[in-house]
Scaffold this motif. Sequence first.
Motif, PDB file in Angstrom:
ATOM      1  N   ILE A   1      38.541  39.240  49.085  1.00  0.00           N
ATOM      2  CA  ILE A   1      37.750  37.736  49.201  1.00  0.00           C
ATOM      3  C   ILE A   1      38.395  36.773  48.330  1.00  0.00           C
ATOM      4  O   ILE A   1      38.726  35.654  48.764  1.00  0.00           O
ATOM      5  CB  ILE A   1      36.455  37.993  48.620  1.00  0.00           C
ATOM      6  CG1 ILE A   1      35.536  39.282  49.524  1.00  0.00           C
ATOM      7  CG2 ILE A   1      35.556  36.844  48.874  1.00  0.00           C
ATOM      8  CD1 ILE A   1      35.694  38.981  51.053  1.00  0.00           C
ATOM      9  N   TYR A   2      38.917  36.890  47.386  1.00  0.00           N
ATOM     10  CA  TYR A   2      39.623  35.940  46.449  1.00  0.00           C
ATOM     11  C   TYR A   2      40.861  35.351  46.998  1.00  0.00           C
ATOM     12  O   TYR A   2      41.050  34.351  47.022  1.00  0.00           O
ATOM     13  CB  TYR A   2      39.524  36.311  44.950  1.00  0.00           C
ATOM     14  CG  TYR A   2      40.103  35.061  44.293  1.00  0.00           C
ATOM     15  CD1 TYR A   2      39.271  34.404  43.696  1.00  0.00           C
ATOM     16  CD2 TYR A   2      41.643  34.983  43.986  1.00  0.00           C
ATOM     17  CE1 TYR A   2      39.717  33.389  42.659  1.00  0.00           C
ATOM     18  CE2 TYR A   2      41.901  33.998  43.053  1.00  0.00           C
ATOM     19  CZ  TYR A   2      41.029  33.137  42.541  1.00  0.00           C
ATOM     20  OH  TYR A   2      41.426  32.133  41.549  1.00  0.00           O
TER      21      TYR A   2
ATOM     22  N   GLN B   1      48.691  32.720  42.266  1.00  0.00           N
ATOM     23  CA  GLN B   1      47.687  32.249  42.521  1.00  0.00           C
ATOM     24  C   GLN B   1      46.401  33.198  42.329  1.00  0.00           C
ATOM     25  O   GLN B   1      45.185  32.860  42.416  1.00  0.00           O
ATOM     26  CB  GLN B   1      47.582  31.937  44.322  1.00  0.00           C
ATOM     27  CG  GLN B   1      48.623  31.137  44.580  1.00  0.00           C
ATOM     28  CD  GLN B   1      48.673  29.440  44.039  1.00  0.00           C
ATOM     29  OE1 GLN B   1      47.455  28.947  43.852  1.00  0.00           O
ATOM     30  NE2 GLN B   1      49.824  29.278  43.341  1.00  0.00           N
ATOM     31  N   LEU B   2      46.446  34.509  42.315  1.00  0.00           N
ATOM     32  CA  LEU B   2      45.584  35.479  42.029  1.00  0.00           C
ATOM     33  C   LEU B   2      45.065  35.763  40.677  1.00  0.00           C
ATOM     34  O   LEU B   2      44.387  36.710  40.323  1.00  0.00           O
ATOM     35  CB  LEU B   2      46.116  36.677  42.841  1.00  0.00           C
ATOM     36  CG  LEU B   2      46.112  36.736  44.104  1.00  0.00           C
ATOM     37  CD1 LEU B   2      46.726  38.230  44.488  1.00  0.00           C
ATOM     38  CD2 LEU B   2      45.042  36.442  45.006  1.00  0.00           C
ATOM     39  N   VAL B   3      45.652  35.002  39.627  1.00  0.00           N
ATOM     40  CA  VAL B   3      45.508  35.418  38.274  1.00  0.00           C
ATOM     41  C   VAL B   3      44.040  35.372  37.926  1.00  0.00           C
ATOM     42  O   VAL B   3      43.511  36.356  37.098  1.00  0.00           O
ATOM     43  CB  VAL B   3      46.236  34.351  37.273  1.00  0.00           C
ATOM     44  CG1 VAL B   3      45.860  34.563  35.645  1.00  0.00           C
ATOM     45  CG2 VAL B   3      47.829  34.548  37.283  1.00  0.00           C
ATOM     46  N   PRO B   4      43.394  34.299  38.246  1.00  0.00           N
ATOM     47  CA  PRO B   4      41.760  34.550  37.839  1.00  0.00           C
ATOM     48  C   PRO B   4      41.182  35.903  38.368  1.00  0.00           C
ATOM     49  O   PRO B   4      40.208  36.747  37.693  1.00  0.00           O
ATOM     50  CB  PRO B   4      41.108  33.313  38.260  1.00  0.00           C
ATOM     51  CG  PRO B   4      42.367  32.199  38.446  1.00  0.00           C
ATOM     52  CD  PRO B   4      43.497  33.183  38.768  1.00  0.00           C
ATOM     53  N   GLY B   5      41.388  36.026  39.795  1.00  0.00           N
ATOM     54  CA  GLY B   5      40.886  37.237  40.296  1.00  0.00           C
ATOM     55  C   GLY B   5      41.304  38.511  39.643  1.00  0.00           C
ATOM     56  O   GLY B   5      40.464  39.576  39.650  1.00  0.00           O
ATOM     57  N   ILE B   6      42.591  38.744  39.505  1.00  0.00           N
ATOM     58  CA  ILE B   6      43.265  39.791  38.730  1.00  0.00           C
ATOM     59  C   ILE B   6      42.681  40.051  37.401  1.00  0.00           C
ATOM     60  O   ILE B   6      42.084  41.162  36.873  1.00  0.00           O
ATOM     61  CB  ILE B   6      44.778  39.674  38.660  1.00  0.00           C
ATOM     62  CG1 ILE B   6      45.491  39.691  40.064  1.00  0.00           C
ATOM     63  CG2 ILE B   6      45.233  40.620  37.648  1.00  0.00           C
ATOM     64  CD1 ILE B   6      46.870  39.111  39.890  1.00  0.00           C
ATOM     65  N   VAL B   7      42.403  38.903  36.774  1.00  0.00           N
ATOM     66  CA  VAL B   7      41.813  39.190  35.154  1.00  0.00           C
ATOM     67  C   VAL B   7      40.038  39.563  35.455  1.00  0.00           C
ATOM     68  O   VAL B   7      39.604  40.387  34.545  1.00  0.00           O
ATOM     69  CB  VAL B   7      41.883  37.730  34.458  1.00  0.00           C
ATOM     70  CG1 VAL B   7      41.106  37.890  33.236  1.00  0.00           C
ATOM     71  CG2 VAL B   7      43.172  37.399  34.124  1.00  0.00           C
TER      72      VAL B   7
END
Length: 287
Positions: free
Chosen positions: A164-165, A196-202
């Motif tokens: 989704i992110y 771009q996915l760093v917040p979602g990965i964290v």
Amino acid sequence: MSSISVLRPRKSRVLTAVMSLYLIYTLLPLVWLVISATKTQSALLSTPGLSFGGPFSLFDNIVETFTYDNGIYFRWLGNTLLYVVAGAGGATLLATAAGYGLAKYDFAGRKAVFAVILGAIAIPGTALAVPTFLLFSELGLTNTPLAIIIPSLISPFGLYLIWIYAADAIPDEMLEAARIDGAGEIRIFFTVALRQLVPGIVTVALFSVVSTWNNYFLPLIMLSEPKWYPLTVGLSQWNAQATGAAARPVYHLVVTGSLLTIVPLVIAFLLLQRFWQSGLSAGSVKQ
């Protein structure tokens, strides 16, 4: 002046009261744990839970926790770190790759995969524990670290979250521009998508770390030797020593060990919260 007063957000006393009660409800167990870890075993059993009593024994309890039973606590801590690094780390990597692929590539059966993932999220982990045990028993993997690591690699909720992110965080135009420049799909994933996915990965990583760190039921049925126990099962065994014919209660060590157990999680949340803050503001301003 009137326009400024209109734009100023109003304070809600009801909401403030509710949030204050929620804060107290959240912090009260932690306060009890900290206070109880400062007591000797006799003071722990004879004084109120939320008041200090007897000599201040926090540091003595910490030393005894680390040295009790030939320092088995260090072994349990190492096992827990192994399960977290291998299990939660692998789960985050797999969820990131799979979620990105499902979000940005169109292929046959995509909707079926989506339905399977939603179904997997709805199934509680405890319902799969016994079938997992029977399967690993047939494979001869019970009572080994792999019995904890392999099931931890699967995170349907993490995959769905990244899916989704990634659908909104990574513009298709950015990927097309990278392809026009001659970048391959693997290079695009590691040099463009991951940033771009760093917040979602964290977020997925922290969910996976907390889930693996607090995992109790799966190690309880998979492991029979104390040398492979994580902290959750090990502390439970210490707590169980208080019953039986040869009872050896060590409640003060159980409390102190529990306090030490949550310290790494608190540090991880404090260090990684800035990634959440950046993720919450991403896309909030219309270009």
